[in-house]
Scaffold this motif. Structure first.
Motif, PDB file in Angstrom:
ATOM      1  N   GLU A 286       4.278 -17.916   1.464  1.00 26.59           N
ATOM      2  CA  GLU A 286       5.351 -18.316   2.367  1.00 26.59           C
ATOM      3  C   GLU A 286       6.318 -17.194   2.696  1.00 26.59           C
ATOM      4  OE1 GLU A 286       7.309 -21.669   0.682  1.00 26.59           O
ATOM      5  OE2 GLU A 286       5.590 -23.006   0.912  1.00 26.59           O
ATOM      6  N   ARG A 287       6.505 -16.275   1.747  1.00 29.95           N
ATOM      7  CA  ARG A 287       7.448 -15.176   1.957  1.00 29.95           C
ATOM      8  C   ARG A 287       6.857 -13.857   1.470  1.00 29.95           C
ATOM      9  NH1 ARG A 287      12.303 -17.399   3.407  1.00 29.95           N
ATOM     10  NH2 ARG A 287      13.243 -15.323   3.494  1.00 29.95           N
ATOM     11  N   VAL A 288       7.191 -12.793   2.191  1.00 27.51           N
ATOM     12  CA  VAL A 288       6.854 -11.424   1.774  1.00 27.51           C
ATOM     13  C   VAL A 288       8.105 -10.808   1.163  1.00 27.51           C
ATOM     14  CG1 VAL A 288       6.216  -9.111   2.560  1.00 27.51           C
ATOM     15  CG2 VAL A 288       5.097 -11.125   3.553  1.00 27.51           C
ATOM     16  N   ARG A 289       7.939 -10.189   0.006  1.00 32.39           N
ATOM     17  CA  ARG A 289       9.062  -9.501  -0.628  1.00 32.39           C
ATOM     18  C   ARG A 289       8.717  -8.020  -0.749  1.00 32.39           C
ATOM     19  NH1 ARG A 289      13.695 -10.353  -3.397  1.00 32.39           N
ATOM     20  NH2 ARG A 289      14.224  -8.933  -5.116  1.00 32.39           N
ATOM     21  N   LEU A 290       9.637  -7.169  -0.275  1.00 29.55           N
ATOM     22  CA  LEU A 290       9.469  -5.726  -0.352  1.00 29.55           C
ATOM     23  C   LEU A 290      10.544  -5.156  -1.268  1.00 29.55           C
ATOM     24  CD1 LEU A 290       8.873  -4.918   3.448  1.00 29.55           C
ATOM     25  CD2 LEU A 290       7.159  -5.326   1.681  1.00 29.55           C
ATOM     26  N   GLU A 291      10.098  -4.457  -2.312  1.00 33.62           N
ATOM     27  CA  GLU A 291      11.020  -3.826  -3.253  1.00 33.62           C
ATOM     28  C   GLU A 291      10.746  -2.328  -3.282  1.00 33.62           C
ATOM     29  OE1 GLU A 291      11.684  -6.549  -6.910  1.00 33.62           O
ATOM     30  OE2 GLU A 291       9.634  -6.964  -6.234  1.00 33.62           O
ATOM     31  N   TRP A 292      11.798  -1.547  -3.476  1.00 36.23           N
ATOM     32  CA  TRP A 292      11.703  -0.101  -3.345  1.00 36.23           C
ATOM     33  C   TRP A 292      11.735   0.601  -4.701  1.00 36.23           C
ATOM     34  CZ3 TRP A 292       9.951  -0.467   1.120  1.00 36.23           C
ATOM     35  CH2 TRP A 292      10.509  -1.329   2.080  1.00 36.23           C
ATOM     36  N   ASN A 293      11.237   1.838  -4.723  1.00 36.06           N
ATOM     37  CA  ASN A 293      11.246   2.624  -5.956  1.00 36.06           C
ATOM     38  C   ASN A 293      12.053   3.917  -5.744  1.00 36.06           C
ATOM     39  OD1 ASN A 293       9.476   4.504  -4.637  1.00 36.06           O
ATOM     40  ND2 ASN A 293       7.716   3.249  -5.234  1.00 36.06           N
ATOM     41  N   TRP A 294      12.054   4.770  -6.734  1.00 36.53           N
ATOM     42  CA  TRP A 294      12.888   5.972  -6.678  1.00 36.53           C
ATOM     43  C   TRP A 294      12.429   6.977  -5.619  1.00 36.53           C
ATOM     44  CZ3 TRP A 294      10.727  10.795  -7.689  1.00 36.53           C
ATOM     45  CH2 TRP A 294       9.448  10.794  -8.281  1.00 36.53           C
ATOM     46  N   LYS A 295      11.222   6.763  -5.075  1.00 37.73           N
ATOM     47  CA  LYS A 295      10.712   7.675  -4.057  1.00 37.73           C
ATOM     48  C   LYS A 295      11.062   7.225  -2.636  1.00 37.73           C
ATOM     49  CE  LYS A 295       6.857   6.941  -6.146  1.00 37.73           C
ATOM     50  NZ  LYS A 295       5.428   6.848  -6.529  1.00 37.73           N
ATOM     51  N   THR A 296      11.690   6.066  -2.490  1.00 38.53           N
ATOM     52  CA  THR A 296      12.024   5.527  -1.169  1.00 38.53           C
ATOM     53  C   THR A 296      13.169   6.311  -0.536  1.00 38.53           C
ATOM     54  OG1 THR A 296      11.455   3.334  -2.035  1.00 38.53           O
ATOM     55  CG2 THR A 296      12.579   3.411   0.084  1.00 38.53           C
ATOM     56  N   GLU A 297      13.062   6.524   0.756  1.00 38.66           N
ATOM     57  CA  GLU A 297      14.141   7.169   1.510  1.00 38.66           C
ATOM     58  C   GLU A 297      15.438   6.370   1.337  1.00 38.66           C
ATOM     59  OE1 GLU A 297      16.078   9.815   4.034  1.00 38.66           O
ATOM     60  OE2 GLU A 297      14.050   9.965   3.174  1.00 38.66           O
ATOM     61  N   ASP A 298      16.549   7.080   1.103  1.00 43.09           N
ATOM     62  CA  ASP A 298      17.827   6.432   0.814  1.00 43.09           C
ATOM     63  C   ASP A 298      18.248   5.457   1.901  1.00 43.09           C
ATOM     64  OD1 ASP A 298      17.986   7.801  -1.536  1.00 43.09           O
ATOM     65  OD2 ASP A 298      19.355   9.354  -0.790  1.00 43.09           O
ATOM     66  N   SER A 299      18.047   5.838   3.161  1.00 42.56           N
ATOM     67  CA  SER A 299      18.486   4.970   4.258  1.00 42.56           C
ATOM     68  C   SER A 299      17.731   3.649   4.276  1.00 42.56           C
ATOM     69  CB  SER A 299      18.304   5.698   5.598  1.00 42.56           C
ATOM     70  OG  SER A 299      16.936   6.019   5.812  1.00 42.56           O
ATOM     71  N   LYS A 300      16.539   3.628   3.703  1.00 44.24           N
ATOM     72  CA  LYS A 300      15.744   2.393   3.672  1.00 44.24           C
ATOM     73  C   LYS A 300      16.057   1.564   2.431  1.00 44.24           C
ATOM     74  CE  LYS A 300      11.065   2.380   3.277  1.00 44.24           C
ATOM     75  NZ  LYS A 300       9.652   2.488   3.730  1.00 44.24           N
ATOM     76  N   SER A 301      16.272   2.213   1.326  1.00 47.30           N
ATOM     77  CA  SER A 301      16.492   1.488   0.069  1.00 47.30           C
ATOM     78  C   SER A 301      17.932   1.010  -0.095  1.00 47.30           C
ATOM     79  CB  SER A 301      16.114   2.369  -1.120  1.00 47.30           C
ATOM     80  OG  SER A 301      16.929   3.518  -1.175  1.00 47.30           O
ATOM     81  N   ALA A 302      18.855   1.564   0.712  1.00 47.74           N
ATOM     82  CA  ALA A 302      20.271   1.236   0.541  1.00 47.74           C
ATOM     83  C   ALA A 302      20.556  -0.254   0.684  1.00 47.74           C
ATOM     84  CB  ALA A 302      21.110   2.026   1.548  1.00 47.74           C
ATOM     85  N   ALA A 303      19.808  -0.927   1.560  1.00 52.90           N
ATOM     86  CA  ALA A 303      20.035  -2.362   1.788  1.00 52.90           C
ATOM     87  C   ALA A 303      19.394  -3.239   0.731  1.00 52.90           C
ATOM     88  CB  ALA A 303      19.531  -2.746   3.169  1.00 52.90           C
ATOM     89  N   GLY A 304      18.658  -2.634  -0.191  1.00 49.46           N
ATOM     90  CA  GLY A 304      18.031  -3.403  -1.255  1.00 49.46           C
ATOM     91  C   GLY A 304      16.702  -4.020  -0.851  1.00 49.46           C
ATOM     92  N   ALA A 305      16.203  -4.902  -1.706  1.00 49.58           N
ATOM     93  CA  ALA A 305      14.908  -5.543  -1.471  1.00 49.58           C
ATOM     94  C   ALA A 305      14.952  -6.408  -0.220  1.00 49.58           C
ATOM     95  CB  ALA A 305      14.510  -6.367  -2.680  1.00 49.58           C
ATOM     96  N   ARG A 306      13.794  -6.555   0.422  1.00 48.28           N
ATOM     97  CA  ARG A 306      13.674  -7.366   1.630  1.00 48.28           C
ATOM     98  C   ARG A 306      12.888  -8.631   1.325  1.00 48.28           C
ATOM     99  NH1 ARG A 306      16.245  -6.688   6.145  1.00 48.28           N
ATOM    100  NH2 ARG A 306      14.439  -6.845   7.524  1.00 48.28           N
ATOM    101  N   SER A 307      13.288  -9.748   1.925  1.00 47.92           N
ATOM    102  CA  SER A 307      12.550 -11.003   1.818  1.00 47.92           C
ATOM    103  C   SER A 307      12.303 -11.509   3.231  1.00 47.92           C
ATOM    104  CB  SER A 307      13.343 -12.030   1.007  1.00 47.92           C
ATOM    105  OG  SER A 307      12.604 -13.242   0.881  1.00 47.92           O
ATOM    106  N   LEU A 308      11.015 -11.562   3.608  1.00 53.04           N
ATOM    107  CA  LEU A 308      10.635 -11.910   4.972  1.00 53.04           C
ATOM    108  C   LEU A 308       9.864 -13.227   4.971  1.00 53.04           C
ATOM    109  CD1 LEU A 308       9.266  -8.383   5.996  1.00 53.04           C
ATOM    110  CD2 LEU A 308      11.603  -9.232   6.262  1.00 53.04           C
ATOM    111  N   ALA A 309      10.366 -14.197   5.718  1.00 54.78           N
ATOM    112  CA  ALA A 309       9.676 -15.483   5.824  1.00 54.78           C
ATOM    113  C   ALA A 309       8.442 -15.326   6.707  1.00 54.78           C
ATOM    114  CB  ALA A 309      10.595 -16.544   6.401  1.00 54.78           C
TER     115      ALA A 309
END
Length: 289
Positions: A144-167
């Motif tokens: 039902e939902r996609v969850r995207l979580e970032w690691n220490w290699k993620t670009e700062d501008s992308k990881s700044a908003a935290g994990a994503r939850s997509l319906a």
């Protein structure tokens, strides 16, 4: 029943479906081992072929366009070792491979399975829940939902908003691309109303992939999501309903089989079937008798 057993895997055909089981050999890819056994209904097949080599050969299945969410999500970009519809065959089993090809082709011809595209998936896609870590993040999907979580290699501008939850209901497309040469790959989700052309490195709805061992597993997440999205070629009305494969009328009684033989004879006389095609189809009918 036709069956071929190899280190690379086992293919078994019972007349109605092909069961593809990956082998346990260390050379079998991580994607194929994770995906596990596949059951491909006869109606999803467009063809089968066998190519001989000096030391080994290769069985290849060709599925009807739109039948498999994995092929739809990857767009034919799976490398040969990761393609579940190929099987490496040792030279001493060439005869068995050719027998499997003959049996599948006979069944396709006898059941008049068309090779044209379909507008609904005939395979279910990978099972969920599913979670894969690769590249600059982790992608998880529970149906039902996609969850995207970032690691220490993620670009700062992308990881700044935290994990994503997509319906799932907010997604319009999903696609997976492998890393090729100096170009990185990605797993990208397109969110309705938030389409972007930003590189995956900066796109908060994408996981960037760098060509490492687990990258192909992201294709399984893509396929699981793809299987639950409206079929790309379906009309809006058809997307709201699940289409069932066309039922094949049973032909177990002799009268039906004799009628089929007469039909084949007429097709042969009119030149629609070649001598070889007629002989193959006739042999298949006589087996059922």
């Amino acid at each position: 029943m036709a069956e071929i057993i190899q280190k690379d895997g086992t293919w078994t055909f019972d007349g109605d479906a092909l069961r593809l089981t990956p082998g346990r050999d260390k050379n079998v890819s991580l994607l194929r081992r994770t995906l596990g056994e596949l059951t491909v209904p006869l109606g999803a097949l467009a063809g089968i072929s066998f190519e001989q080599g000096k030391k080994s050969g290769r069985l290849r299945l060709r599925l009807r366009d739109g039948a498999d969410p994995l092929l739809q999500a990857t767009g034919g970009r799976l490398a040969e070792p990761n393609d579940p519809y190929q099987l490496s065959v040792e030279s001493d089993r060439y005869g068995v491979a050719e027998y499997v090809v003959d049996e599948v082709r006979d069944a396709l011809l006898l059941d008049r399975v068309p090779a044209d595209p379909v507008d609904s998936y005939l395979l279910p896609g990978p099972s969920v829940p599913l979670s894969v870590s690769a590249g600059d993040g982790t992608a998880s999907f529970d149906g039902e939902r996609v969850r995207l979580e970032w690691n220490w290699k993620t670009e700062d501008s992308k990881s700044a908003a935290g994990a994503r939850s997509l319906a799932l209901t907010d997604l319009t497309t999903v696609e997976w691309h492998p890393a090729v040469g100096l170009e990185n790959g990605y797993l990208r989700f397109t969110v309705r109303g938030a389409e972007t052309k930003a590189p995956p490195k900066y796109d908060p709805n994408s996981v960037e992939l760098w060509g490492f061992k687990k990258d192909p597993l992201m294709a399984l997440v893509a396929a699981a999501v793809q299987a639950r999205l409206p079929h790309p070629t379906a009309s809006p009305e058809a997307a709201q309903a699940t289409e069932q494969p066309t039922a094949i009328a049973p032909e177990d009684d002799h009268d039906a089989l004799f009628r089929r033989l007469r039909e084949l004879g007429d097709l042969h006389k009119s030149g629609i079937l070649t001598d070889e095609e007629f002989a193959t189809a006739k042999r298949a009918v006589l087996k059922r008798m």
